[in-house]
Design a protein around this motif. Structure first.
Motif, mmCIF file in Angstrom:
data_model
loop_
_atom_site.group_PDB
_atom_site.id
_atom_site.type_symbol
_atom_site.label_atom_id
_atom_site.label_comp_id
_atom_site.label_asym_id
_atom_site.label_seq_id
_atom_site.Cartn_x
_atom_site.Cartn_y
_atom_site.Cartn_z
ATOM 1 N N ALA A 78 53.217 39.039 43.756
ATOM 2 C CA ALA A 78 53.846 37.706 44.470
ATOM 3 C C ALA A 78 53.772 36.558 43.552
ATOM 4 N N ASN A 79 54.231 36.685 42.533
ATOM 5 C CA ASN A 79 54.093 35.520 41.437
ATOM 6 C C ASN A 79 52.858 35.031 40.751
ATOM 7 N N ARG A 80 52.042 36.245 40.941
ATOM 8 C CA ARG A 80 50.654 35.988 40.239
ATOM 9 C C ARG A 80 50.294 36.932 39.555
ATOM 10 N N GLN A 81 49.531 36.889 38.334
ATOM 11 C CA GLN A 81 49.196 37.683 37.563
ATOM 12 C C GLN A 81 47.766 38.020 37.670
ATOM 13 N N LEU A 82 47.467 39.525 38.165
ATOM 14 C CA LEU A 82 46.120 39.736 38.461
ATOM 15 C C LEU A 82 45.428 40.852 37.655
ATOM 16 N N THR A 83 44.202 40.665 37.147
ATOM 17 C CA THR A 83 43.695 41.732 36.158
ATOM 18 C C THR A 83 42.719 42.647 37.149
ATOM 19 N N PHE A 84 42.985 43.834 37.027
ATOM 20 C CA PHE A 84 41.912 44.723 37.846
ATOM 21 C C PHE A 84 41.241 45.709 36.681
ATOM 22 N N SER A 85 39.959 45.554 36.477
ATOM 23 C CA SER A 85 39.419 46.437 35.848
ATOM 24 C C SER A 85 38.648 47.616 36.181
ATOM 25 N N GLY A 86 38.336 48.590 35.616
ATOM 26 C CA GLY A 86 37.573 49.888 36.111
ATOM 27 C C GLY A 86 36.392 49.315 36.959
ATOM 28 N N LEU A 87 35.896 50.265 37.921
ATOM 29 C CA LEU A 87 34.828 50.026 38.570
ATOM 30 C C LEU A 87 33.826 50.803 38.052
ATOM 31 N N PRO A 88 32.439 50.138 37.606
ATOM 32 C CA PRO A 88 31.529 50.942 37.126
ATOM 33 C C PRO A 88 30.830 51.998 37.776
ATOM 34 N N PHE A 89 30.807 51.593 39.274
ATOM 35 C CA PHE A 89 29.912 52.524 39.871
ATOM 36 C C PHE A 89 31.061 53.619 40.674
ATOM 37 N N ALA A 90 32.170 53.731 40.063
ATOM 38 C CA ALA A 90 33.206 54.492 40.749
ATOM 39 C C ALA A 90 32.639 55.895 40.330
ATOM 40 N N ALA A 91 32.505 55.892 39.217
ATOM 41 C CA ALA A 91 32.266 57.542 38.758
ATOM 42 C C ALA A 91 30.889 58.057 39.294
ATOM 43 N N SER B 286 41.196 48.419 31.965
ATOM 44 C CA SER B 286 41.917 47.295 32.800
ATOM 45 C C SER B 286 43.415 47.279 32.875
ATOM 46 N N TYR B 287 43.987 46.752 33.945
ATOM 47 C CA TYR B 287 45.355 46.548 34.177
ATOM 48 C C TYR B 287 45.972 45.205 34.497
ATOM 49 N N GLU B 288 47.109 44.670 33.832
ATOM 50 C CA GLU B 288 47.591 43.391 34.390
ATOM 51 C C GLU B 288 48.545 43.702 35.404
ATOM 52 N N VAL B 289 48.465 43.049 36.545
ATOM 53 C CA VAL B 289 49.383 43.466 37.705
ATOM 54 C C VAL B 289 49.940 42.182 38.124
ATOM 55 N N LYS B 290 51.238 42.140 38.302
ATOM 56 C CA LYS B 290 52.120 41.030 38.891
ATOM 57 C C LYS B 290 52.302 41.246 40.294
#
Length: 700
Positions: free
Chosen positions: A492-505, A486-490
């Motif tokens: 527009a003044n918001r901190q968002l977390t994006f995690s790996g997609l389980p079905f992507a593989a 997962s990665y933390e991404v800022k």
């Protein structure tokens, strides 16, 4: 202009210069030359300061006018006018006349406002004639035409307002071939923004039932929206043509051009005389200035009177009688018709235009004039229904059919009979405003979803789209996925977390099993530096990763790579993908956090992909965090390689397969192999799973 005279004694000074070799040399410097340089620097500094003063005075005047302190505002502007003339900056002088006109207009002094706008028009027209390549003077000229159009619209003269708005559009579209000109100096001297001018023109044309012209401006609205969002959007020969004048408008054009030409001749002489400092002007020069001002005022007054003359009123009546019935030979419209006629499925182009108190629909078919239908729904009610529909689409527990049916009644039902007569198979769709946040495919007619009746191909603008470029004969796929971590991404003044997609593989594995010539890249190997350089070696680039299209600036929207790298929407345009037929983003999201803007970020994504040279893109309007995406993509890639279906039709058939549950056999097997739960498989008919995916660009 008499040159300034400098009197000095010629003195030579000697300066010691130590050269790199260590040798001391002497160089004489003329004090006369040094004095000239100093004087020039002082003059430049004075000019720069004067320009800052003018800008400040404009800002103060606009602030005062908003407080209804009109007399003080005009005093500020008259001071700005004097400074502009003193430094000989014609563009500032024109901008000042525009703001003087605005203040007069705010007071209801329309005749004075018109005179001021016309004075600005004369100056900007003169400056535009000096530009070898249309640039900032053409932009300023266009905006002054917009002020004139708005003034006349407030006086209930819609036909004349249309006439002047067209001139704004045509000057601006010429500049789009040289888009860097848009980044020049700007003053708040215009009543409407350019996008508002384009929309006012579109509304005026459609209200007057001038549909062919209305279709043209509706297309150019998309281009202008892209400019306001992305900046420096490159036009082409199709956009540069602007919008054609109707035959009945041309006599007014001739009178206007004659007026401007006469006033420009006087203005050139006037400018030269004003460049002489007042204290150095001879009596005859002062007298000539007075005479030129008087003559120029008379010329502009004649045009002012001409606007209200019986001749123009008769011409306006002629426009009313003939413009809506004339089959204008609009080259751009003919080109669109030709493109539509060459598509393999019977296709039509649908433009909605969202106005404050109505929804205007324009339909373009290959073999008939454009058709306009007006729907009595105001913008607030439409947007409320769009939001309700969007929320229901993202939550399978909510009733999605009620808002889907209402939107169908507004967007499709008024055109149903026209679709039947044209035997339509595919809708080429250029959505407007918040309509960009919802899939047309999921509208509901009471019996079935719209996608079960029509293929749907989104575009940015017809004038920016090549409909007829055929797909490559052989498919080669680059498939990349972000599956873990997962990665933390800022953003527009918001901190968002994006995690790996389980079905992507599994999605990528299924794709590779379906299309043998597929290269897979996962997680850390899926980086910006390693992935982007490979993309143009493939016909399809499939990215199973997060992408967020967020209201705000292009830098706020991004594609996330498997190692945490990000490419912003602005970065995407730097990619070179001329051999790529399709870019797929299978897990992107719009309207993040429930905030809907005007959809420029979605429009911008389509344009940026197009700018790379890639022919089309598939993106999702929301993220489906389970096997639904895998099932739909597997069905799509099973159908596409046959060569019998266009991309639009392959996507449509894949969506129908999820709706009906009749997945291709290979997809059913992959679902079992990947242990897709029976519960998920049973619910794939809900539009949450199949509707988010839209195809933008060339759908062949």
């Amino acid at each position: 202009m008499y040159p300034r005279k400098f009197y000095f004694h010629l003195v030579t000074a000697t300066v010691l210069i130590v050269a790199g070799s260590g040798i001391v040399v002497t160089t004489p410097i003329s004090v006369a030359k040094k004095t000239n340089i100093n004087n020039q620097n002082a003059e430049n500094t004075k000019t720069a300061t004067s320009i800052q003063d003018v800008v400040r005075l404009h800002q103060e005047a606009i602030a005062l006018s908003r407080q209804s302190k009109f007399q003080q505002a005009q005093q500020k502007l008259q001071t700005a006018l004097s400074i502009s003339r003193e430094i000989g900056d014609l563009s500032l002088e024109a901008a000042t006349f525009n703001n003087i006109g605005r203040v007069y207009q705010q007071q209801g002094q329309n005749s004075q406002a018109l005179k001021s706008y016309l004075q600005a028009l004369v100056i900007n027209k003169e400056l535009s004639l000096k530009e070898k390549t249309p640039g900032q003077a053409h932009i300023a000229l266009g905006k002054t035409y917009s002020n004139l159009g708005y003034l006349l619209s407030t006086q209930n003269q819609p036909e004349l307002a249309i006439f002047f708005y067209k001139h704004c559009v045509n000057n601006r579209e010429k500049v789009r071939l040289n888009p860097t000109a848009f980044s020049g100096r700007k003053l708040d001297a215009y009543t409407l923004t350019v996008a508002q001018t384009y929309r006012a023109l579109g509304e005026g044309l459609l209200r007057s039932d001038r549909v062919e012209e209305g279709q043209r401006i509706m297309d150019l609205i998309k281009v202008e929206e892209l400019e306001e969002y992305l900046n420096n959007v490159q036009g082409n020969q199709r956009t540069a043509k602007g919008i054609e004048l109707a035959p009945a408008e041309k006599p007014i054009k001739q009178k206007l051009d004659k007026t401007l030409d006469s006033a420009i001749v006087l203005g050139k002489e006037l400018t030269k005389l004003r460049q002489i400092p007042p204290q150095q002007r001879l009596p005859q020069q002062k007298q000539r200035i007075q005479q030129l001002v008087k003559n120029q005022q008379q010329i502009l007054e004649e045009f002012n009177n001409f606007i209200d003359s019986p001749d123009v009123k008769a011409q306006v009546e002629e426009i009313n009688r003939t413009a809506r019935r004339q089959n204008l030979d609009l080259e751009s419209l003919n080109q669109i018709r030709d493109n539509l006629s060459q598509l393999p499925e019977k296709s039509v182009l649908v433009y909605p235009l969202v106005l404050k108190d109505s929804l205007e629909l324009v339909l373009v078919t290959p073999d008939s004039p454009p058709i306009r239908r007006s729907v009595a729904v105001n913008q607030d009610k439409l947007n409320q229904t769009i939001l309700a529909f969007r929320r229901a689409l993202e939550n399978p527990s909510l009733d999605v059919k009620k808002p889907a049916r209402q939107l169908y009644n507004w967007l499709i039902k008024p055109l149903e009979n026209d679709f039947k007569q044209a035997n339509v198979k595919t809708i080429v769709y250029a959505p407007d405003g918040q309509l960009r946040y919802i899939p047309l495919a999921a509208l509901y007619d009471g019996k079935q979803w719209l996608i079960q009746r029509f293929g749907i191909n989104h575009i940015t603008a017809a004038s920016l789209t090549n409909f007829n470029s055929p797909p490559p004969s052989a498919m080669r796929v680059l498939a990349a996925a972000f599956t873990k971590g997962s990665y933390e991404v800022k953003v527009a003044n918001r901190q968002l977390t994006f995690s790996g997609l389980p079905f992507a593989a599994r999605e990528v594995e299924s794709l590779a099993a379906t299309v043998p010539d597929t290269k897979k890249i996962l997680d850390d190997a899926f980086s910006l530096d390693t992935t982007v350089p490979q993309m143009d070696d493939y016909t399809i680039v499939h990215l199973a990763t997060h992408a967020a299209f967020i209201v705000g600036k292009p830098e706020d929207s991004f594609i996330l790579f498997g190692n945490g790298d990000r490419a912003t929407l602005r970065d995407v345009a730097t990619w070179s993908l001329p051999r790529v037929d399709l870019v797929v983003l299978s897990a992107c999201e719009t309207g993040l956090g429930g905030k809907l803007g005007n959809g420029e970020e979605i429009l911008g994504f389509g344009y940026q992909i197009q700018k790379t040279g890639a022919k089309s893109a598939i993106a999702s309007l929301w993220t489906v965090d389970d096997g639904g995406t895998q099932a739909l993509m597997s069905a799509f890639y099973t159908l596409l390689p046959s060569g019998k279906l266009t991309k639009v039709e392959a996507l449509r058939q894949a969506q129908i397969a999820l709706i009906t549950g009749k997945l291709p056999a290979i997809v059913q097997q992959q679902s079992r192999n990947n242990q897709l739960s029976a519960a998920i498989e049973a619910n794939l008919n809900h539009p949450y799973y199949w509707a988010p995916f839209i195809l933008i660009g060339n759908g062949l």
